[in-house]
Design a protein around this motif. Structure first.
Motif, short mmCIF file in Angstrom:
data_model
loop_
_atom_site.label_atom_id
_atom_site.label_comp_id
_atom_site.label_asym_id
_atom_site.label_seq_id
_atom_site.Cartn_x
_atom_site.Cartn_y
_atom_site.Cartn_z
N TYR A 277 41.12 30.54 -1.17
CA TYR A 277 40.04 29.57 -1.22
C TYR A 277 39.55 29.25 0.19
CZ TYR A 277 37.52 25.31 -2.47
OH TYR A 277 36.55 24.36 -2.65
N ASN A 278 40.44 29.42 1.14
CA ASN A 278 40.11 29.17 2.54
C ASN A 278 40.33 30.48 3.27
OD1 ASN A 278 40.22 28.57 5.24
ND2 ASN A 278 41.50 26.75 5.01
N SER A 279 39.26 31.08 3.72
CA SER A 279 39.41 32.44 4.26
C SER A 279 40.23 32.46 5.54
CB SER A 279 38.03 33.05 4.50
OG SER A 279 37.33 32.31 5.47
N MET A 280 40.52 31.31 6.10
CA MET A 280 41.34 31.24 7.31
C MET A 280 42.83 31.12 6.97
SD MET A 280 39.77 31.42 10.13
CE MET A 280 38.24 31.18 11.00
N ALA A 281 43.16 31.09 5.70
CA ALA A 281 44.53 30.75 5.27
C ALA A 281 45.58 31.63 5.97
CB ALA A 281 44.65 30.88 3.77
N ILE A 282 45.31 32.93 6.03
CA ILE A 282 46.32 33.82 6.61
C ILE A 282 46.53 33.48 8.08
CG2 ILE A 282 46.88 36.22 7.08
CD1 ILE A 282 45.24 37.00 4.69
N ARG A 283 45.44 33.15 8.74
CA ARG A 283 45.57 32.80 10.16
C ARG A 283 46.35 31.51 10.33
NH1 ARG A 283 41.37 36.03 12.63
NH2 ARG A 283 41.75 35.06 14.62
N GLU A 284 46.17 30.57 9.41
CA GLU A 284 46.94 29.33 9.48
C GLU A 284 48.43 29.64 9.44
OE1 GLU A 284 45.98 25.88 9.04
OE2 GLU A 284 43.82 26.05 8.74
N GLY A 285 48.79 30.50 8.50
CA GLY A 285 50.19 30.86 8.38
C GLY A 285 50.68 31.56 9.64
N MET A 286 49.82 32.39 10.18
CA MET A 286 50.21 33.16 11.35
C MET A 286 50.50 32.26 12.54
SD MET A 286 50.97 36.15 11.56
CE MET A 286 50.17 37.00 10.24
N ILE B 249 50.26 22.78 4.66
CA ILE B 249 49.16 22.17 3.92
C ILE B 249 47.93 22.25 4.79
CG2 ILE B 249 48.33 20.11 2.74
CD1 ILE B 249 51.08 19.21 2.31
N THR B 250 46.93 22.95 4.32
CA THR B 250 45.71 23.08 5.12
C THR B 250 44.68 22.06 4.65
OG1 THR B 250 45.08 24.79 3.56
CG2 THR B 250 46.01 25.51 5.62
N LYS B 251 43.78 21.71 5.54
CA LYS B 251 42.76 20.71 5.18
C LYS B 251 41.96 21.20 3.98
CE LYS B 251 41.56 17.99 9.21
NZ LYS B 251 41.88 18.90 10.34
N ARG B 252 41.41 22.41 4.12
CA ARG B 252 40.76 23.02 2.96
C ARG B 252 41.84 23.83 2.27
NH1 ARG B 252 35.72 24.97 1.26
NH2 ARG B 252 35.94 26.90 0.10
#
Ligand SMILES: O=c1ccn([C@@H]2O[C@H](COP(=O)(O)OP(=O)(O)O[C@H]3O[C@H](CO)[C@@H](O)[C@H](O)[C@H]3O)[C@@H](O)[C@H]2O)c(=O)[nH]1
Ligand SMILES: [Mn+2]
Length: 984
Positions: free
Chosen positions: A562-571, A789-792
């Motif tokens: 849902y958040n295309s940045m999700a993988i980067r957040e995890g990284m 937990i990401t904002k989006r």
């Protein structure tokens, strides 16, 4: 629109009926006389591609084009004779297809980790980190708390920021010429930070817990000392229940004492890995690879359109294209899923660049087109509306094609089958002509009806998976392994589009699509396939050989990005200081399409925002399935690379990890030890332990590489176990046939024989909630996990909406818990690496279903009181009432505070309490019984797939809400309707 592509299909069974099959292509897999495919290990010096065709113990291996479902199914394959040139190389609707695996593979590069150059690089980094650090830097890493300081100053300090933001303007300009010293002295900016929950909430929370604990103890003491002489049985029953409730409350509340929040810094990640630097002049991404696994099991219950949408959201994720690979595991072996995926990849050719061009969110087309917000918001490009209109129409056509697939496949198969029939008839006629006579005709008819109805792919070959009319070798649980690379390994550098490319103007937009492979592991009767865990392990191995991303993201087929940045957040977490000790990052599971008042607590926010946050403050959240990013190396059953262990009740006693110390000492004594000895991998406490990974040499070789690639950057003295910057800039070798063959070999069903897969390696078998067990094993080895937990929302999925499905889901989870309780994964038996409070949390996971026994008894007490005129106490005395009052008030206050620190709504909290009672008196109880049956009588438990709603039934999305399917788990609900049990 025949697309050129290579399908690598293993034709395990060379059934004679496949007359129309094209000539077999590359042959290289070895098969023994017993019918098993043996070691397919590739020797690097040996060119295996050509030489094996002569030997009869190699099975055929066809590299052919994937038959993307076309709308003229029979064209070009009208006769058996023409099938051989079905490898038409024509452009698809969006130009030349990207399908296909290359035929050669770089000889000089085997993925980095072990080559001489990499070794030299590593040596360099060791030198750099030990010699070149400035005093300033070292002092900053001493006892100074960076995270805290950064947080307090809002994260802006030093020359680092100014310096790097300037760089952003001019990527390839002369500024690149900065000195090595500059680079090394760059203040080390953390990628993540902890955000403490305000003490104003946490301190009273902890205080209340203590107060309630004391009062509860006194209350129970009073209860024991004051029996009701008129109704001892009532008194006894109630007191046992109350003691259990107190115990389970304790299990639940103790691990909640240290909740935390976290924040990531995506800019810092970009600055660190994707900005030009001396080691990386072009600013190419130095991030590690990520393999995304999607699992699907049943094309009926899990509509291919939903899965296709998930795939599209993954392929369009914002991560360096050349580092991202996507795999789908189809446990059903359904041609429908296969062709739907081929369609999806085709559509991705335009969808992915479109997402990049206009930076849209979410990148799941269905959700995107159905989202209620104004699509033009924040869109500045003038051609947005035109582009959107075009892509919307394109998507609608795509949907129609997907929905038409079952028909296309059936019609195509019927046609081929009737053609086979005719051929067969002709043959028998010819044969019978010798015998002469008119009676040949009816005989042929009779024969024809015996021919099994095959299912055909568009290129005129048999589908190796499950057939529409299942038969031996082609049914669920009995079919060959299928692996098809549907989108090849992309180019290393961005490929920019141009005006009018594929009907949209993609000027300056990277049009590459990440690698994507369809995997359906081999299944044979007599083997235990271990449900999702087995599918995951097959994918772990196949992906290790094809792409070997050091990180693995697992999503269910209905959970999209849902958040295309999700993988980067995890990284950010994985690449941060100390990130090499993180085994996985669990994201909260968020759901869509749930009734607004969330009657059955489908959102599960109390768990996802409360319990999980709290565990994050201990050793880490439990692994709860979809939306989890793993460190591949941790999945392989190794211990974390750590110099110290934290032992004792609260994990506060620091002790050197075994072995590590000795090696350190050795190193100090003899600095001339071989280079490999200095690598942290070599100093792993348990690296020497033999692990049984199976007989694929290629797989075993990939382990060290994955470990090395997964390390954080060694750009700072405090990073003990890092890799040098720039080590991951090497291009990925394209896939060659032997590589793909090896990947097919490792998904065969016998591969795990006599190995430790599912036991110590990979996803753990033997439980319907494979997830919790898998995470537990890692924690037990000393790894920690992180809750992100990401904002989006990072991912979103669907949840069962009606009570029956929901209860079945809860039943499966509770059953899994009971299984864990009766297994050696019971936290009582954990080793001392598991922190004390974490152990309590895991105990709670295993024990909570048993509460249902006491809950049901307690729920019947009011009724019993009513009938007998007795009560659980002799009389309503003042101490009894005041104890009750304090306990209840404390509970309410605690809940309020919990709602505060977790950020959930009061209503959500209340729904959760309600559903806890519903589930507690029904599904949990059944789970306890089921679990007992399994332990005592060995009766297996089925994995009931949760049905996913189609994206199609939009008219009344809540139509299912009140559907009640009566099953054994419903009756106890009657108890609840009248009783709201007194809850301690
Ligand atoms: O034999 C099987 C059974 C299931 N699955 C897949 O497993 C996933 C989860 O199945 P689902 O029926 O959707 O279960 P849920 O209860 O919704 O899933 C939760 O609970 C599961 C464990 O019970 C976890 O595996 C999931 O990740 C987690 O989201 C789906 O993608 C399935 O396709 C397989 O691949 N093979
Ligand atoms: Mn699900």
């Amino acid at each position: 629109m025949a697309t050129s592509s290579n399908s690598s299909k293993k034709t395990m069974s060379s059934s004679p009926s496949s007359a129309g099959r094209p000539p077999q292509g590359v042959k290289f897999a070895r098969r023994t006389s017993s019918g098993r495919v043996m070691s397919l290990s590739r020797d690097d010096d040996l060119d295996m591609s050509g030489e094996f065709s002569g030997e009869n113990d190699y099975i055929n291996y066809t590299v052919m084009m994937p038959p993307t479902p076309d709308n003229q199914p029979m064209a070009g394959s009208s006769g058996a004779g023409t099938a051989s040139d079905s490898k038409t190389d024509g452009p698809g609707p969006y130009g030349p297809s990207r399908f296909g695996a290359e035929s050669r593979r770089g000889v000089d590069d085997d993925g980095g980790g072990d080559s001489e150059a990499a070794k030299a690089d590593r040596r360099m980094s060791v030198m750099n980190s030990s010699n070149n650090k400035s005093i300033l830097l070292r002092s900053q890493t001493g006892d100074f708390d960076h995270n805290r300081w950064l947080f307090e100053t809002k994260g802006t300090y030093g020359i680092g920021n100014a310096y790097w933001s300037e760089k952003q303007e001019n990527k390839y300009g002369p500024e690149v010429e900065m000195s090595m010293q500059d680079f090394i002295d760059k203040p080390w900016k953390p990628l993540t930070r902890k955000v403490k929950i305000p003490p104003a909430i946490l301190s009273p929370y902890r205080l209340l817990v203590v107060i309630r604990l004391v009062v509860l103890f006194l209350f129970l003491l009073w209860r024991v000392q004051n029996p009701n002489p008129d109704a001892m049985w009532l008194w006894g029953m109630s007191i046992v229940c109350e003691i259990w409730f107190a115990f389970s409350w304790l299990l639940d509340i103790l691990p909640k004492q240290n909740p935390i929040n976290r924040a990531t810094d995506l800019d810092a990640l970009r600055d660190k890995f994707e900005q030009p630097s001396p080691t990386n002049p072009t600013g190419r991404s130095d991030l590690p690879g990520v393999d995304v696994f999607i699992s699907t099991a049943d094309a009926e219950k899990e509509p291919p359109l939903v899965t296709a949408n998930t795939i599209l959201s993954v392929l369009a994720a914002q991560y360096p294209v050349e580092k991202l690979s996507c795999y789908i595991s189809d446990d059903g072996g359904a041609i429908l899923s296969f062709e739907a995926m081929a369609e999806a990849v085709n559509f991705a050719e335009v969808w992915v660049p479109f997402c990049r061009k206009h930076e849209i969110e979410p990148r799941n087309p269905d959700s995107y087109f159905n989202s209620k917000v104004d699509p033009t918001k924040n869109k500045k490009r003038p051609d947005f509306v035109k582009d959107r209109r075009w892509i919307k129409r394109e998507y609608d056509e795509f949907k129609v094609r997907i929905n038409g697939l079952p028909d296309v496949i059936r019609k195509r198969s019927e046609m081929y089958n009737s053609k086979e029939d005719v051929n067969e008839r002709k043959l028998s006629k010819e044969r019978s002509i010798g015998g002469g006579g008119d009676d040949a005709e009816p005989a042929a008819d009779g024969e024809a009806s015996n021919v099994t109805k095959a299912t055909w792919m568009a290129d005129g070959t048999h589908w190796p998976g499950t057939w529409l009319e299942p038969c031996a070798d082609h049914k669920k649980g009995d079919h060959a392994g299928i692996l098809q690379v549907m989108s090849k390994v992309p180019e290393m550098e961005a490929v920019m589009g141009f005006p009018d490319e594929k009907k949209l103007d993609f000027t300056g937009v990277d049009i590459r699509v990440p690698m994507f492979a369809y995997v359906s592991r081999e299944k044979r009767p007599g083997y235990d396939h271990n449900k999702k865990a087995g599918a995951m392990n097959a994918m772990v191995r196949a992906s290790a050989i094809l792409s070997n991303g050091p990180f693995i993201l697992n999503l269910d087929c209905d959970h999209y990005i849902y958040n295309s940045m999700a993988i980067r957040e995890g990284m950010c977490f994985m690449m941060d200081r100390g990130g090499d000790r993180i085994c996985y990052i669990q994201f909260p599971q968020r759901f869509e399409g749930i009734d607004p008042s969330d009657r059955y607590a489908n959102h599960n926010t109390v768990f996802f925002d409360g319990n999980m946050r709290a565990l994050d403050g201990l050793q880490g959240p439990v692994y709860v399935g979809t939306g989890c990013m793993f460190r591949r190396f941790a999945l392989y059953g190794f211990h974390p690379p750590r110099a110290n262990e934290y032992l004792g009740m609260f994990g506060t006693i620091k002790a050197p990890a075994p072995n590590y110390h000795e090696i350190e000492a050795q190193l100090e004594a003899d600095p001339d030890l071989p280079d490999s000895e200095k690598q942290p991998l070599a100093t792993h406490p348990d690296l020497g332990l033999p692990k049984k990974f199976g007989n694929s040499q290629m797989f075993t070789d990939s382990i060290g590489v994955a470990e090395y690639h997964g390390r954080p950057l060694a750009d700072h003295a405090s990073v003990k176990n890092g890799r040098p910057p720039g080590a991951l800039l090497e291009p990925r070798p394209p896939l060659d046939a032997p590589t793909v063959a090896e990947a097919v070999a490792v998904i065969s069903c016998w591969y795990e024989d006599k190995t430790e897969w599912g036991d110590r390696i990979g996803w753990i078998y033997g439980s319907v909630t494979e997830d919790v067990v898998t995470g537990y094993r890692m924690h037990n080895r000393g790894w920690r996990s992180v809750y992100c937990i990401t904002k989006r929302d990072a991912f979103r999925g669907t949840a069962p909406i009606n009570l029956t499905d929901r209860l079945h889901q809860v039943l499966r989870w509770a059953t899994g818990s009971v299984e864990i309780f009766y297994s050696r994964n019971n936290a009582f038996l954990a080793c001392r690496r598991l922190k004390f409070l974490q152990r309590i949390a895991y105990l709670n996971v295993g024990i909570y279903p048993f509460t249902s026994i006491f809950l049901v008894v307690y729920c019947f007490l009011p009724a019993l009181c009513l009938f007998t005129g007795q009560f659980i106490v002799a009389g309503l005395s003042v101490p009894f009432l005041s104890y009750l009052l304090i306990i209840t008030v404390c509970l309410c206050l605690l809940s309020l505070l919990e709602v505060r620190w977790s950020g959930i709504g009061l209503e959500e909290w209340w729904r959760n309490e309600q559903f806890w009672l519903i589930g507690g008196t029904s599904a949990h109880l059944v789970a306890v019984i089921q679990g007992l049956l399994k332990v005592v009588a060995g009766i297996e438990i089925h994995f009931t797939l949760t049905s996913k709603a189609t994206a199609e039934d939009e008219e009344d999305i809540y139509a299912d809400l009140y559907v009640v399917k009566w099953t054994i788990i419903n009756p106890p609900n009657g108890v609840n309707l009248n009783n709201q049990g007194m809850q301690i």
